[in-house]
Design an enzyme around this catalytic site. Structure first.
Site, short mmCIF file in Angstrom:
data_model
loop_
_atom_site.label_atom_id
_atom_site.label_comp_id
_atom_site.label_asym_id
_atom_site.label_seq_id
_atom_site.Cartn_x
_atom_site.Cartn_y
_atom_site.Cartn_z
N ASP A 1 20.60 36.72 74.90
CA ASP A 1 19.40 35.94 75.23
C ASP A 1 19.38 34.60 74.50
OD1 ASP A 1 19.12 37.89 73.05
OD2 ASP A 1 17.13 37.00 72.74
N VAL B 1 27.34 40.85 59.19
CA VAL B 1 25.92 40.80 58.82
C VAL B 1 25.13 40.06 59.89
CG1 VAL B 1 24.29 40.02 57.07
CG2 VAL B 1 26.56 40.81 56.39
N LEU C 1 43.11 54.47 17.47
CA LEU C 1 43.30 53.03 17.53
C LEU C 1 44.56 52.59 16.79
CD1 LEU C 1 39.62 51.91 16.80
CD2 LEU C 1 40.82 51.67 18.98
N GLY D 1 46.53 51.08 14.00
CA GLY D 1 46.18 50.98 12.59
C GLY D 1 45.41 52.17 12.07
N SER E 1 47.39 55.79 23.51
CA SER E 1 46.96 56.50 24.74
C SER E 1 45.45 56.35 24.94
CB SER E 1 47.37 57.97 24.70
OG SER E 1 46.96 58.62 23.52
#
Length: 638
Positions: free
Chosen positions: A176, A41, A477, A479, A550
């Site tokens: 310079d 930078v 999910l 459960g 999954s």
């Protein structure tokens, strides 16, 4: 046509009114050099490009007037012309005085045409720098004479060398501000030379410059008489371009499309990546290996007797052989390799870390295939060049990995042919480019392992069982009731005389996947293994039921892609999180909420619900028995 004005330094309205056709004729046969400016930078990349545009008379009067106004308003040179503003187009760049995006600019001299890419210096925009460097013939690496060699200087130098750019200019800028000190110049050159040797950079050209003052840019600097080398512009005008270098290589052309304007013409269009071709040459199409000879070389301007690297052409063949987009045409006696497993270097370019085992799209040349990436062999520390162990690659990380593709592809090592050795990885769900890669070589096992032909195939197995094989993939999910419903479905199918097997998430982790945890990477590998096992079971003619959370769509899609059309049936057991948590049969949600269980789906790890499942059952409205009845009915109806 009159010459471009030498003073003042901008394009006048009078020039625009001149004979444009004559101007184009003068410039159409010039070579084109593509180069980048890179470095840390505030090293002065944008200023340098602005100075090049200014000194080569490529600024119009209105641009110059706008530049003067902007320099006073937002410039960094105290009201003097700020050349960086010619390139920094984004408002955020002007406000911060940095480059964020890759800015491409065209300019020309009497000897050559140029396209320059101004690439960002911040580490977080390293991926933009890789984008700019991917098509460059030359790199100008800037160093602030006051700062010397910095971390990002090393990073960009490593990437430049990795990407195969062999023509490197070390532009030591802002001389310079150090009194045009010869001692400081050689001090930096010595430091950089040591690093260049470590990364295998064989040569580079150091030039002391001042982009702001124009010293050693287009003309020799009177302030630095001790420097006797070429100016930057002089070197850019004389540097070799990639197309010329690639003409000496064996012929390679990736097919972009099949040119079929009518029933009487069939040609294969693409840009020649390397070598030369003429009518009558014997050629081979890869990966099929079919051979024929070139009948003609067709272009918009007429047929050619010879075509060279860099030209876009259409080839016609003497024989009717199969050839399509993504295939590579080579000389029959000098083919490239074909393989499906490679060692490669990856530059990771996505905010989300790499997940080993996840399927990505790999685009190489004009071909796109599905690929999986292994856990990195090692990650490279660009400061120390140390090879360190790593489980994944985060944003801007560079590492060496093994890659497997779903089919064999023609390739060459990137160092030999960037067109056939360079690739990108694309996320299959978001279509975002996540990595750039460079192939080193094919793995020996890709050549030594082949499919063994068997006499009893999957159709024979299925026929004996009088059923269609399938994978019924339950997802939802923890459960939600996946295992319960899958078990009932299997009992009903068994009662109907169907041959089934149930793969349950917990059961599989007692054996096949006992070595895997619950990180995102382990979840990906868990599903990959189960998918392969499920596919093998369908080869045996079975109806396979799987009950896994999954959580990621990409992995469910990976398993779907393993199966024949219609053989993957996604069953979404749709249970809201609050309902699943209320059930909490195993007490897992309670542990997750208390922090005892990390990476738990729905709490601190995401679940990506199916977007178009074949079957959806809502266990809030349906009992497990009712849900199973619906699923069995749908399976029997297919």
């Amino acid at each position: 046509m009159t010459e471009m004005p030498q003073d003042p330094i901008y394009v006048t309205d009078a020039l625009i009114a001149e004979d444009i056709d004559a101007y184009l004729v003068k410039h159409q046969h010039k070579t084109m050099l593509r180069f980048i400016t890179c470095g840390s930078v505030d090293d002065g990349k944008s200023t340098l490009i602005g100075r090049l545009l200014y000194d080569t008379k490529m600024i119009f009067e209105d641009q110059l007037a706008s530049l003067e106004r902007d320099s006073k308003a937002v410039g960094t040179q105290g009201g003097d012309i700020d050349f960086a503003l010619l390139v920094d187009g984004l408002a955020a760049e002007r406000e911060q005085g940095i480059t964020i995006d890759v800015a491409y600019r065209f300019f020309a001299t009497d000897k050559r045409k140029f396209i320059v890419a101004d690439t960002p210096g911040h580490e977080q925009y390293t991926r933009n720098m890789v984008t700019g460097a991917s098509t460059a013939d030359l790199a100008v690496i800037l160093i602030d004479a006051r700062q010397g060699v910095l971390t990002q200087t090393r990073r960009h130098s490593y990437l430049v060398n990795l990407l195969g750019i062999r023509n490197v200019v070390l532009a030591i800028n802002k001389m310079d501000l150090v009194g045009y000190s010869q001692e400081r110049f050689y001090e930096i050159v010595k430091e950089y030379s040591h690093f260049a040797q470590q990364i295998g950079m064989k040569t580079f050209l150091p030039i002391p410059i001042s982009g702001l003052k124009g010293e050693n840019i287009a003309s020799k600097s009177a302030a630095m008489p001790w420097y006797q080398g070429p100016t930057l512009l002089q070197h850019l005008e004389e540097a070799p371009v990639n197309d010329a270098r690639m003409q000496d290589h064996d012929f390679r052309m990736a097919v972009q499309w099949v040119n079929r304007p009518n029933l009487d013409f069939r040609g294969f269009a693409g840009q020649i990546g390397a070598g030369t071709i003429s009518p009558g040459d014997a050629i081979r199409v890869l990966p099929s290996g079919k051979t024929t000879t070139v009948k003609s070389i067709v272009t918009f301007d007429g047929d050619l007797d010879r075509a060279i690297a860099g030209q876009s052409i259409t080839l016609t063949f003497a024989d009717e052989i199969d050839c399509s987009r993504g295939d590579v045409i080579v000389k029959a006696d000098a083919p490239c390799e074909v393989a499906d497993q490679f060692e490669a270097t990856l530059v990771w370019m996505d905010e989300a870390a790499m997940l080993p085992g996840r399927p990505y799209l790999l685009k190489i040349g004009t071909q796109t295939v599905t690929a999986t990436v292994t856990e990195p062999k090692y990650e490279v520390n660009v400061n120390t060049l140390e090879h360190k162990a790593s489980k994944t690659l985060a944003l801007n990380a560079i590492g060496v990995v093994n890659i497997s593709t779903d089919r064999a592809i023609p390739f060459e090592a990137y160092a030999q042919n960037p067109d056939l050795g360079g690739f990108i990885l694309i996320d299959r769900m978001s279509n975002a480019t996540v990595a750039a890669g460079m192939i080193h070589f094919a793995l020996r096992r890709s050549q030594n392992i082949h499919w063994q032909a068997v006499d009893i195939d999957r159709d024979a197995h299925a026929s004996l069982k009088t059923q269609k094989p399938a994978v019924v993939w339950f997802t939802g999910l923890s459960g939600s009731g996946k295992s319960t419903i899958a078990n009932i479905v299997e009992k009903k199918l068994h009662a109907l005389g169907k041959h089934t097997f149930l793969l349950d998430g917990d059961n599989v982790r007692h054996g096949l996947n006992r070595d895997l945890g619950f990180t995102d990477a382990d979840r990906v590998e868990n599903i990959r293994r189960v998918g392969e096992v499920a596919r093998l079971m369908t080869d045996a003619g079975l109806i396979v039921l799987t009950a896994f959370i999954s959580p990621f769509r990409a992995e469910r899609q990976m398993v779907r892609d393993l199966m024949a059309s219609g053989e993957f049936i996604e069953v979404f057991v749709n249970t809201p999180l609050e309902v699943a948590e209320e059930r909490d049969v195993k007490g897992l949600y309670k542990k997750a909420r208390s922090g005892q269980l990390k990476n738990f789906t729905g709490i601190d790890s995401p679940y990506e619900a199916p977007q178009a499942p074949e079957i959806t059952v809502n266990t809030v409205d349906l009992t497990a028995e009712e849900a199973a009845e619906r699923i069995v009915a749908a399976l029997l109806a297919r």
